[in-house]
Design a protein around this motif. Structure first.
Motif, short mmCIF file in Angstrom:
data_model
loop_
_atom_site.label_atom_id
_atom_site.label_comp_id
_atom_site.label_asym_id
_atom_site.label_seq_id
_atom_site.Cartn_x
_atom_site.Cartn_y
_atom_site.Cartn_z
N MET A 66 67.74 29.30 83.00
CA MET A 66 68.45 30.62 84.27
C MET A 66 66.59 30.18 85.55
O MET A 66 66.38 30.78 86.18
CB MET A 66 68.29 31.92 84.13
CG MET A 66 69.84 31.56 83.70
SD MET A 66 70.76 33.43 83.08
CE MET A 66 70.03 33.89 81.39
N SER A 112 73.02 29.96 90.62
CA SER A 112 71.83 30.59 91.39
C SER A 112 72.40 32.23 91.10
O SER A 112 71.17 33.39 90.62
CB SER A 112 70.31 30.43 91.87
OG SER A 112 70.21 28.85 91.66
N VAL A 115 74.07 32.89 87.51
CA VAL A 115 73.45 33.40 86.51
C VAL A 115 71.62 34.27 86.31
O VAL A 115 71.18 34.81 85.54
CB VAL A 115 72.44 31.71 86.18
CG1 VAL A 115 73.83 31.17 85.94
CG2 VAL A 115 71.59 31.23 86.61
N ASN A 116 70.95 35.12 88.37
CA ASN A 116 70.35 35.85 88.28
C ASN A 116 70.82 36.63 88.63
O ASN A 116 70.52 38.18 88.16
CB ASN A 116 69.32 35.14 89.42
CG ASN A 116 68.65 33.20 89.28
OD1 ASN A 116 68.71 32.41 89.64
ND2 ASN A 116 67.99 33.09 88.25
#
Length: 336
Positions: A66, A112, A115-116
């Motif tokens: 990640m 992104s 997952v972030n």
């Protein structure tokens, strides 16, 4: 036996590969996917997307793979740099320019965010999965804009790869709707027909004030609530079976599905989710390679851009022609 099976497979695939799989229907789906994520980023501040988790930690989540997410690669200004970089990429994707280059960036931005960020919804999950599955399609797309018709070429490996990827996407979306319908039956409120009463009257996800009088009339009736609840389950199950149906039934279910998700956006405010699911329906139920008619204004704009490009190419050819030699200039201009 194997030879006979391969011959049958070739007969099935030959007419399908006769038409290129890159149509403007695919382009519209990519634009909707980009707009779904774009709406989330424009309407939600990074501080909200990165809200504290249950264990007290704050986003962005940057553990393991990640770390490659845009929110970890560009952490400046409390996430504003990553936000506006993502917005710029999504605007280019939505415009349809160079799918071969923007497909990877589109997946990177969608993945992104998933997952972030610590606050995501189902639309973000759908966008991340579909942009990943679309990579073989976009990487083999030869068009300058995803609104254009593909060039006439003989079927080759690129066409086969894109077609197989789109079939896999259709299977994925069918499984998604199958799970959505069957899993609801394991929840007591969906099974007994009362779930929509709670959802439509929920203070967060419920109907807006201007729609509340109509919603209250329907949900005050046990018959109305049951019809709303069970019809949603039945329609999602019908969408799951659409992969087995013919073109006419698919067209009807596509229209019904777009209306269904539009109603979810209006009644529950889940706009980005409904937009992502509308894109999924286009990839699922539109015939592969379908080219949609563009509005006349878009056609005229495309014609003007093509004319300008043709004129620029003609001027470049004239400059390179030996009939028109050029005099190199070094320093100050030559005095005749």
């Amino acid at each position: 036996m194997l030879t006979r099976w391969l011959v049958s497979l070739g007969r099935w695939a030959r007419p399908r590969l006769a038409e290129a799989p890159w149509g403007s229907g695919l382009g519209l789906a990519r634009t909707l996917l980009a707009l779904a994520t774009l709406g989330t980023l424009l309407a939600t501040a990074p501080s909200v997307l990165m809200s504290p988790l249950a264990d007290g930690s704050r986003g962005p989540v940057c553990a393991g793979p990640m770390q490659a997410g845009v929110w970890c690669v560009v952490p400046a200004w409390q996430g504003e740099a990553a936000r506006w970089l993502s917005v710029a990429i999504l605007l280019v994707v939505a415009s349809g320019w160079r799918p071969r280059f923007t497909g990877v960036l589109h997946w990177w931005v969608s993945w992104s965010l998933l997952v972030n960020a610590s606050i995501v919804d189902g639309g973000d999950q759908v966008a991340a999965v579909l942009t990943l599955l679309l990579l073989p399609v976009t990487l083999t797309d030869p068009r300058r804009w995803h609104w254009q018709r593909p060039p006439d070429r003989e079927p080759g490996l690129a066409r086969l790869v894109a077609y197989v990827a789109l079939v896999l996407i259709q299977i994925q979306v069918a499984v998604l709707y199958l799970h959505a319908s069957v899993a609801k039956l394991g929840v007591r409120e969906w099974a007994d027909g009362t779930s929509m009463f709670y959802w439509l009257r929920n203070p967060t996800f419920g109907a807006p004030d201007w729609l509340r009088p109509l919603v209250d009339v329907i949900t005050d009736s046990s018959v109305g609530v049951a019809l709303l609840t069970w019809s949603a389950v039945a329609f999602e199950f019908a969408l799951a079976l659409a992969i087995l149906l013919g073109p006419a039934a698919r067209r009807r279910l596509l229209v019904g599905g777009l209306i269904f998700h539009g109603m979810i956006a209006v009644a529950m405010g889940l706009i980005s989710f409904s937009t992502a699911m509308s894109a999924a329906l286009l990839l699922y139920l539109l015939p592969i390679g379908r080219h949609l008619p563009l509005p006349s204004a878009a056609v005229r704009l495309g014609g003007r851009l093509s004319l300008l490009r043709s004129r620029r190419r003609a001027r470049r050819r004239e400059r390179r022609s030996p009939e028109f030699p050029t005099v190199p200039s070094v320093g100050r201009p030559i005095q005749w």
